[in-house]
Design a protein around this motif. Structure first.
Motif: not given
Lengths: 142, 353
Positions: A82-83, B177, B181, B188, B193, B196-197, B271, B274
């Motif tokens: 991520a990120d 994260h 996961e 994501y 997503g 998730n963030e 994405n 997000v």
């Protein structure tokens, strides 16, 4: 990684990119923990001859091949994690343009051009209308 | 991580497989569908394990005693993009002269302590996984990320961004994260997503609040506090309390996070936005935390954590389905007051439960 995604367009219907004349190379960076797009670019018309030659050389590695596929492969799918950043590099040249998308980690062959563009002057955000909003309770189209 | 998630098919994210299944040729579609089917079976194992955990879970948060505490390793990429870099500090080592190394080491420790103390979780995988972070990644790299195995921190450009280890909430964000996961594999992309963030922002902020002993009212609810240089007109990357107000700068631009579904941003970049639309669930969590009062990790955070672990939570979860999961967990874990507060919090951002 899911391999190449060449979104290049050639109004001339293909053939090697003509980078001998003026070219403009634009880097757009998306994602990252910041989430803000950043746009930077270089124009050979505004560079000293030696730096313009370097830009042409690095851009050529991106646009090599009749349909752009011989250059370093673009990566269309997101990696694990991520990120991470997503980079879109656009090369505008006389008679066409090529656009490639790279997800981190980017291929080795692209890094020199990416490093050069990462130090280029910032450009205004891509022109266009602001992203539309959905009504309350709505959800994005998937 | 559990072994079944290391399999090769899982290397391709589900949203990519779905895209291939939708847009690929016959052969590509067949391969993608086959992989998705295998992935579904892996999910069944995860759901089964989660159900077993919920049956075995006591009424109060477990206070596990991990066998060995955190196992931290800090690597130095020396401005390259090679991971994990040279090990410069390992568990139990004394502080070094490099402040980024020590910040990463201490930040991993604070995050480990938070998840253990608040939720009885033993590291990222709840099984004592070693914590690996690399600092000085890249050349003036303006980012921190989780690559599926470890945390990575850049030094920033020095003009707009300081080093990314400077913010404890960012270290907590990246490690969270890994937790997300491990538990839910939220795609994501788009709303899942953004969830998730948001979960990373929630737990990143709670790590900081936990270390400081702050109540919901006392906390700043900022993500990336201290990250922006003095040259930037802003206080952080995001504000969970007031999404859309963290910065407004001529170079960086303005913070466009929405705080309500009315402002949901449809975009193909980032994405599906997000890091933008995460403002909506962030605001919902903040609203709940302040409504309940006290230490936010004790009730609001626990509800969010257990919703993340709920077997009903799908990888393609929406804000609405996650909101429903939080409502169920509030009912199971606490009572009608908390359940109503959860529903009110989501309603306040335009997400009906």
């Amino acid at each position: 990684m899911t391999g190449d995604r060449n979104t290049g367009s050639r109004p001339d219907g293909g053939g090697p990119a003509d980078l001998a004349g003026r070219i403009r190379v634009i880097l757009e960076r998306y994602g990252g923990i910041i989430g803000r797009p950043v746009r930077r670019g270089l124009d050979t018309a505004q560079l000293p001859a030696d730096q313009a030659a370097t830009l042409r050389s690095l851009a050529a590695s991106l646009t090599a091949g009749p349909d752009g596929t011989a250059g370093p492969g673009g990566t269309g799918g997101g990696p694990a994690g991520a990120d991470r950043f997503v980079y879109v590099i656009e090369v505008e040249f006389q008679g066409g343009r090529v656009e490639r998308t790279f997800h981190e980690p980017v291929p080795e062959g692209v890094r020199p051009l990416l490093t050069l563009l990462s130090r280029a002057p910032r450009l205004p955000a891509r022109p266009g209308p602001p992203p539309p909003s959905s009504p309350a309770g709505g959800s994005p189209r998937r | 991580m559990t072994g079944h998630r290391r399999c090769a098919p899982c290397a391709v994210p589900p949203h990519i497989l779905e895209r291939i299944a939708r847009n690929g040729n016959d052969e590509q579609r067949a391969r993608a569908l086959s992989t998705m089917a295998q992935d579904s079976s892996h999910r069944s194992v995860r759901v089964h394990n989660a159900l077993m955990r919920s049956v075995q879970r006591p009424a109060t948060p477990p206070r596990l005693a991990p066998t060995s505490g955190p196992r931290r390793t800090i690597g130095d990429a020396k401005e390259s993009e090679d991971l994990p870099g040279t090990t410069v500090r390992a568990e139990g080592d004394a502080p070094v002269a490099d402040v980024a190394v020590n910040e990463a080491y201490d930040g991993l420790g604070a995050t480990f302590a938070f998840f253990l103390d608040a939720y009885g979780r033993d590291s990222v995988d709840d099984d004592g996984m070693g914590l690996l972070a690399t600092v000085h990644y890249g050349d003036h790299y303006e980012n921190a990320f989780w690559n599926g195995r470890q945390m990575v921190f850049g030094d920033g450009d020095g003009e707009l961004f300081n080093r990314f280890t400077v913010s404890l909430d960012i270290i907590g964000h990246e490690l969270a994260h890994g937790v997300t996961e491990d538990e839910a594999q939220l795609m994501y992309l788009n709303q899942s997503g953004a969830l998730n963030e948001s979960l990373s922002d929630v737990f990143g902020s709670l790590v900081k609040q936990h270390l400081r002993g702050q109540t919901a009212e006392e906390a700043d609810w900022l993500i990336g506090e201290g990250l922006l240089t003095d040259a930037v007109q802003g206080v952080a990357l995001r504000s969970m309390k007031e999404p859309g107000t963290a910065y407004d700068d001529p170079v960086l631009g303005d913070d466009i996070q929405p705080a309500h579904m009315d402002g949901y941003v449809r975009t193909t970049t980032d994405n599906g936005g997000v890091h933008i639309n995460s403002g909506i669930p962030n605001k919902a969590f903040y609203t709940l935390a302040v409504a309940l009062g006290g230490h936010a990790w004790e009730r609001a955070g626990r509800i969010w954590y257990e919703a993340l672990r709920a077997p009903q939570l799908r990888p393609n979860a929406t804000f609405r389905s996650f909101a429903a999961a939080t409502s169920r967990q509030a009912q199971v874990l606490f009572g009608p007051e908390e359940t109503q507060a959860v529903r009110d919090a989501w309603a306040s951002v335009g997400v009906p439960v």
